[in-house]
Design an enzyme around this catalytic site. Structure first.
Site, PDB file in Angstrom:
ATOM      1  CB  THR A   1      -0.942   0.036   1.231  1.00 34.13           C
ATOM      2  OG1 THR A   1      -1.714  -1.163   1.242  1.00 34.13           O
ATOM      3  CG2 THR A   1      -1.860   1.220   1.218  1.00 34.13           C
TER       4      THR A   1
ATOM      5  NE  ARG B   1      -8.464  -7.908   1.789  1.00 38.69           N
ATOM      6  CZ  ARG B   1      -7.449  -7.059   1.989  1.00 38.69           C
ATOM      7  NH1 ARG B   1      -6.847  -6.481   0.991  1.00 38.69           N
ATOM      8  NH2 ARG B   1      -7.040  -6.798   3.211  1.00 38.69           N
TER       9      ARG B   1
ATOM     10  N   GLY C   1     -10.120  -4.427   0.679  1.00 35.67           N
ATOM     11  CA  GLY C   1      -9.419  -4.124   1.929  1.00 35.67           C
ATOM     12  C   GLY C   1      -9.827  -2.767   2.459  1.00 35.67           C
ATOM     13  CG  ASP C   2      -7.075  -0.742   5.098  1.00 37.27           C
ATOM     14  OD1 ASP C   2      -6.560  -1.558   4.305  1.00 37.27           O
ATOM     15  OD2 ASP C   2      -6.425   0.103   5.716  1.00 37.27           O
TER      16      ASP C   2
ATOM     17  CB  THR D   1       0.119   0.942   4.938  1.00 38.12           C
ATOM     18  OG1 THR D   1       0.700  -0.296   4.494  1.00 38.12           O
ATOM     19  CG2 THR D   1       1.082   1.598   5.910  1.00 38.12           C
ATOM     20  N   GLY D   2      -1.400  -1.691   6.187  1.00 36.63           N
ATOM     21  CA  GLY D   2      -1.272  -2.799   7.130  1.00 36.63           C
ATOM     22  C   GLY D   2      -2.276  -3.886   6.822  1.00 36.63           C
TER      23      GLY D   2
END
Lengths: 342, 342
Positions: free
Chosen positions: A205, A233, A235-236, A256-257
């Site tokens: 990211t 999927r 993600g955030d 990020t993570g």
């Protein structure tokens, strides 16, 4: 050179510390902070060549963003342009260089938000868009929607005259190898019936947050997501309040993570809300959310943020995070490892 | 009958008001609150037959949820089951009865969250799933992800043994007619180059929030989204912190309304954060966010919520909202119109 760098770091942290004494005093008239992903980034597992590559690219990004802001350009323009540069570099998990989903495709997510209007735009799961952050901005400015996904987002891109690129554009050998390794681990995992994700699979990211001379904040995030993710999927990164948030009252943040934890913790909005409702500084709120709340959930990763006074924070609970900062009164500084986090 | 209903309403609001006096006292040992969409719902434009249909279905849902909770079932089970019943009814904009996207398809979004673990699951843009809320729960419990979109989500459904239904299952004449009207308005709008959405196009959605005997909260939301939405558009319903949020420390919330504003305002998490950080009651926080912050952005809609003490709130800034509530110490009450909102 090294002394200059350390001096700059000291100046930044002096800025951060000074703000706890006088929280309402601007510390910079504009500023920019960027990240290129958190993860198992340590001095030991990073070759000098690799360190140089990342360092040079992140500095180039900071310099470009600085020029935009110094000329009076908007935080939104600086954020978009900086992220474009990282999307175009194979060093980062976004645009060219994105990781592969389990189906062997590169599915890209991005979002952008401006703090003055709380306008936002995002795209998820696009596979033919060279610069997802720019499409996210178009969604914000040219559609009545905030979030468009997959083929629907690409149909919108075409309506807006954006050329689709061939999927091959996103192919990089190293990311492909990583997918093969992840698939092997998945086979091993299945015998243990665990849903755990290997550290190597969940990071990457890129993102940027900026304050411009008009006092406006903006933030953006762009990613290929997680290696070997189930196709479809999300993600955030394209989720407002999870991967990206900006509000002129508080701050602009990009995360990020391990995205699932950032969604469940509504991490970037939580930091902003802690500033708004509990009167915390950006540094206090970021530390509380990333080091305590996110960790307590089992989540790992980090954020970069800048508040409406120009205070900058780069907080992470992983070994390292590619990151950089520049303001009108500090030189560009690029950092990677955890030992540099105060 | 009417007197009984008014008495019940009075008891609920007495409960709400009493909590401002003693905020830490439980007012119910379990409770359930549901909605079937906000919008231009007024006594004048609702026929007695239509009122009866909605009223009976919402009561049936409340009774089913009550039984689950009264037997010691989980808030999560109650939320899922109640939403299933509304998804299966053509009265609501979710599952059977969902509105049509601009491409003539029914694209369904849903999410569910439990307050104890902050676990969550969501699906977006599925077109062959009879009960999207149940698939969202499977994403939460059987995948390492929170949010799966479109064909990827349906591939996951098949991996989990969920049968896909034919798209025709979701067809209803009245929703189809609404799409045709929306398309006509869009043609008219284009000459004015406006991105505004007509009120009839942006509402719907069902949701539930519950507190169980173990003190656990859960919330869920399911929708067909917005009539004539761009295909691939994801609204607030599958976004944790926007359309759905649950946290045992604060409350469980489900939203309905013009989704883009709920995403940008991170509305359900904002209410929770105001309770957590500013010490507001659920009622105070919901009123502040829905009546002031959301309105100031130009957003319309509402939320239903229950806190960890059993206090219930049904707050909206539209003409009306289909809604209902039951607790261990109050009879089921169903409401629709704005004049019943205190």
């Amino acid at each position: 050179m090294k002394i200059l760098k350390l001096l700059s770091i000291a100046m930044i942290f002096a800025g951060i510390i000074s703000c706890t004494g006088a929280v309402n005093q601007p510390v910079a008239s504009f500023g920019l902070v960027i990240h290129g992903g958190a993860g198992t980034i340590t001095k030991e597992n990073t070759s000098p060549e690799k360190e140089k590559l990342y360092s040079e690219k992140l500095k180039e990004v900071l310099q470009t963003g600085y020029k935009i802001l110094n000329k009076g350009g908007s935080a939104l323009d600086a954020v978009e342009k900086c992220i474009n540069m990282m999307e175009d570099s194979p060093l980062f998990n976004s645009g060219k260089g994105a990781v592969f989903a389990a189906n062997g495709k590169n599915e890209l997510d991005a979002s952008i938000m401006e703090g003055k209007t709380l306008n936002a735009g995002a795209v998820a799961g696009v596979t033919h868009i060279k610069n997802p952050i720019s499409l996210a901005r178009l969604v914000m400015e040219k559609s009545p929607h905030v979030l468009l996904a997959r083929e629907g987002a690409e149909a919108f891109a075409q309506e807006q005259g954006i050329e689709l690129v061939d999927e091959k554009y996103f192919f990089t050998e190293s990311r492909w190898d990583r997918l093969q390794k992840a698939k092997q681990r998945e086979t091993d995992r299945k015998s243990q019936s665990s849903l755990d994700i290997h550290p190597d699979e969940k990071y990457g990211t890129v993102g940027a947050a900026a304050l411009d001379k008009n006092g406006n904040l903006a933030a953006g995030t762009s990613t290929g997501g997680m290696t070997n993710k189930h196709w479809g999927r999300i993600g955030d990164s394209p989720i407002i309040g999870a991967g990206t948030y900006a509000n002129n009252k508080t701050c602009a943040i990009s995360a990020t993570g391990h995205g699932e934890y950032f969604i469940r913790g509504v991490i970037t909005h939580d930091i902003s809300a802690m500033m708004e409702y509990a009167g915390k500084t950006l540094q206090q709120a970021a530390r509380e959310v990333i080091q305590r709340k996110l960790k307590a959930m089992g989540g790992s990763g980090g954020i970069i943020a800048i508040d409406h006074l120009g205070n900058v924070v780069m907080e992470f609970n992983t070994a390292g995070m590619f990151r950089g900062v520049v303001t009108d009164n500090s030189q560009p500084v690029v950092l990677m490892f955890g030992e540099e986090q105060k």
